[in-house]
Design an enzyme around this catalytic site. Structure first.
Site, PDB file in Angstrom:
ATOM      1  N   MET A 145      -3.903   4.464   0.534  1.00  0.00           N
ATOM      2  CA  MET A 145      -4.441   4.985   1.788  1.00  0.00           C
ATOM      3  C   MET A 145      -5.582   5.968   1.558  1.00  0.00           C
ATOM      4  SD  MET A 145      -3.251   3.501   4.436  1.00  0.00           S
ATOM      5  CE  MET A 145      -3.927   4.610   5.677  1.00  0.00           C
ATOM      6  N   ILE A 202       0.837  -1.194   0.000  1.00  0.00           N
ATOM      7  CA  ILE A 202       0.000   0.000   0.000  1.00  0.00           C
ATOM      8  C   ILE A 202       0.878   1.253   0.000  1.00  0.00           C
ATOM      9  CG2 ILE A 202      -0.203   0.143   2.535  1.00  0.00           C
ATOM     10  CD1 ILE A 202      -3.239   0.835   2.038  1.00  0.00           C
ATOM     11  N   CYS A 203       0.356   2.317  -0.594  1.00  0.00           N
ATOM     12  CA  CYS A 203       1.009   3.634  -0.568  1.00  0.00           C
ATOM     13  C   CYS A 203      -0.102   4.670  -0.407  1.00  0.00           C
ATOM     14  CB  CYS A 203       1.853   3.873  -1.824  1.00  0.00           C
ATOM     15  SG  CYS A 203       0.891   4.013  -3.344  1.00  0.00           S
ATOM     16  N   ARG A 204       0.097   5.854  -0.902  1.00  0.00           N
ATOM     17  CA  ARG A 204      -0.910   6.901  -0.799  1.00  0.00           C
ATOM     18  C   ARG A 204      -2.068   6.658  -1.763  1.00  0.00           C
ATOM     19  NH1 ARG A 204      -1.674  10.753  -3.875  1.00  0.00           N
ATOM     20  NH2 ARG A 204      -2.619  12.728  -3.506  1.00  0.00           N
ATOM     21  N   GLY A 240      -1.745   4.224  -4.737  1.00  0.00           N
ATOM     22  CA  GLY A 240      -1.646   2.978  -5.490  1.00  0.00           C
ATOM     23  C   GLY A 240      -0.549   2.963  -6.533  1.00  0.00           C
TER      24      GLY A 240
END
Length: 159
Positions: A146, A117-119, A121
């Site tokens: 996120m 996961i990141c901010r 995708g």
């Protein structure tokens, strides 16, 4: 859903990124290596388009949360300040720029599920590609990152 991205490096003729149609294979390979290194360092030149060759899945945030609850590694590839501002409970932070050098920390998960996961995708898709290329067999990118996690009302921890 399973996705397969193809490594594509295209340069427009007479650009600093790719040169004017090089015929020398060694020079062309060096150019490709430089572009990939630039991408990993976060500084991809606008004259080139690059995507990773890898095989990894995509999951939505609910699926990602369920997989993490069932024991999957939930790997957050954002920067420390982003992570501190809010992250998924139980996630492990390894920023994208450090991932290749820190693979040993997550090597035990090479044949187990890894949810990245990141901010939004995008970085997690890059990280998923790197993990798949490095032999991780069960990698899943969280679609929407996120931003989607918070929008869905899923729990967030802050430091």
């Amino acid at each position: 859903m399973r996705g397969r991205a193809l490594l594509v490096i295209r340069s427009r003729a007479k650009t600093p990124c790719g040169g004017a149609r090089q015929h020398d294979k060694a020079a062309a390979m060096q150019t490709r290596r430089t572009v990939i290194q630039s991408l990993l360092a976060g500084g991809l030149s606008a004259c080139c388009m690059v995507s990773f060759a890898a095989d990894f899945g995509t999951v939505d945030v609910q699926q990602g949360q369920a997989m993490a609850r069932q024991g999957a590694l939930l790997l957050d590839v954002r920067e420390q300040s982003e992570y501190d501002a809010g992250h998924a409970p139980g996630s492990t932070l390894i920023p994208l720029g450090q991932l290749k050098n820190r693979l040993g920390e997550i090597g035990a998960h090479q044949n187990k599920p890894v949810v990245v996961i990141c901010r939004s995708g995008n970085r997690s898709a890059q990280a998923s590609g790197i993990l798949a290329q490095q032999g991780f067999r069960n990698v899943h990118n969280v679609q929407g990152g996120m931003l989607a996690w918070e929008k869905a009302g899923l729990p967030v921890e802050k430091k």
